[in-house]
Design an enzyme around this catalytic site. Sequence first.
Site, mmCIF file in Angstrom:
data_model
loop_
_atom_site.group_PDB
_atom_site.id
_atom_site.type_symbol
_atom_site.label_atom_id
_atom_site.label_comp_id
_atom_site.label_asym_id
_atom_site.label_seq_id
_atom_site.Cartn_x
_atom_site.Cartn_y
_atom_site.Cartn_z
ATOM 1 N N CYS A 83 1.093 -0.725 0.185
ATOM 2 C CA CYS A 83 -0.266 0.380 -0.760
ATOM 3 C C CYS A 83 1.015 1.884 -0.089
ATOM 4 O O CYS A 83 2.455 0.938 0.260
ATOM 5 C CB CYS A 83 -1.446 -0.005 1.493
ATOM 6 S SG CYS A 83 -2.150 -2.014 0.878
ATOM 7 N N CYS A 139 -2.767 -1.137 7.073
ATOM 8 C CA CYS A 139 -2.330 0.406 7.119
ATOM 9 C C CYS A 139 -2.764 1.032 8.089
ATOM 10 O O CYS A 139 -1.740 1.525 8.534
ATOM 11 C CB CYS A 139 -3.012 0.999 5.713
ATOM 12 S SG CYS A 139 -2.332 0.385 4.451
ATOM 13 N N GLU A 148 0.381 4.348 1.448
ATOM 14 C CA GLU A 148 0.530 4.316 2.869
ATOM 15 C C GLU A 148 1.852 3.587 3.633
ATOM 16 O O GLU A 148 2.553 4.284 4.476
ATOM 17 C CB GLU A 148 -0.395 3.946 4.308
ATOM 18 C CG GLU A 148 -1.537 4.985 4.008
ATOM 19 C CD GLU A 148 -2.720 4.085 2.710
ATOM 20 O OE1 GLU A 148 -3.633 4.065 2.863
ATOM 21 O OE2 GLU A 148 -2.298 3.205 2.418
ATOM 22 N N CYS A 201 -7.110 0.826 4.006
ATOM 23 C CA CYS A 201 -6.982 -0.835 4.689
ATOM 24 C C CYS A 201 -7.245 -0.625 6.060
ATOM 25 O O CYS A 201 -5.976 0.158 6.746
ATOM 26 C CB CYS A 201 -6.879 -1.177 3.199
ATOM 27 S SG CYS A 201 -4.496 -1.937 3.963
#
Length: 143
Positions: A60, A104, A62, A101
């Site tokens: 991801c 994350c 992040e 998500c």
Amino acid sequence: MLNVRPLENKDFELIREAEKVIENNYSYGRHHIGAAVRTTSGNIFSSVHVEANVGRITVCGEAMAIGKSISEGEHEFETIVAVAHPHPHEDIEKCWVVAPCGMCRELISDYGKGADVIIMYNGDLVKCNAMELLPEKYTSDVE
């Protein structure tokens, strides 16, 4: 109900950095999420997510931004945001803020318990503490 706060000018600047990184690096099927993290020193690190053919290997945005920050010696996080870039087949013209998500949320709270996360909530862009997005977080004896 989340304890949300309004955004400040520097939060809109952070969103713009996330938008810029994905606008410059968007690739259908490879990169459609941009993220930016601001450290407590005020530095901003931005990155895109890295899509894999095997979804489980995808990283991801992040996580990439946090890793980039840590790699540059910045370990204290103030605020993080992720944005999605529209795909060519979508009738959307610009990026929009997306909530992190579950993985994350776990990662952000592991590395920045005091960090804020910018999200869309009840139709408004707001920020809240990362720990509010992960109630009853798992902890280990290491902490």
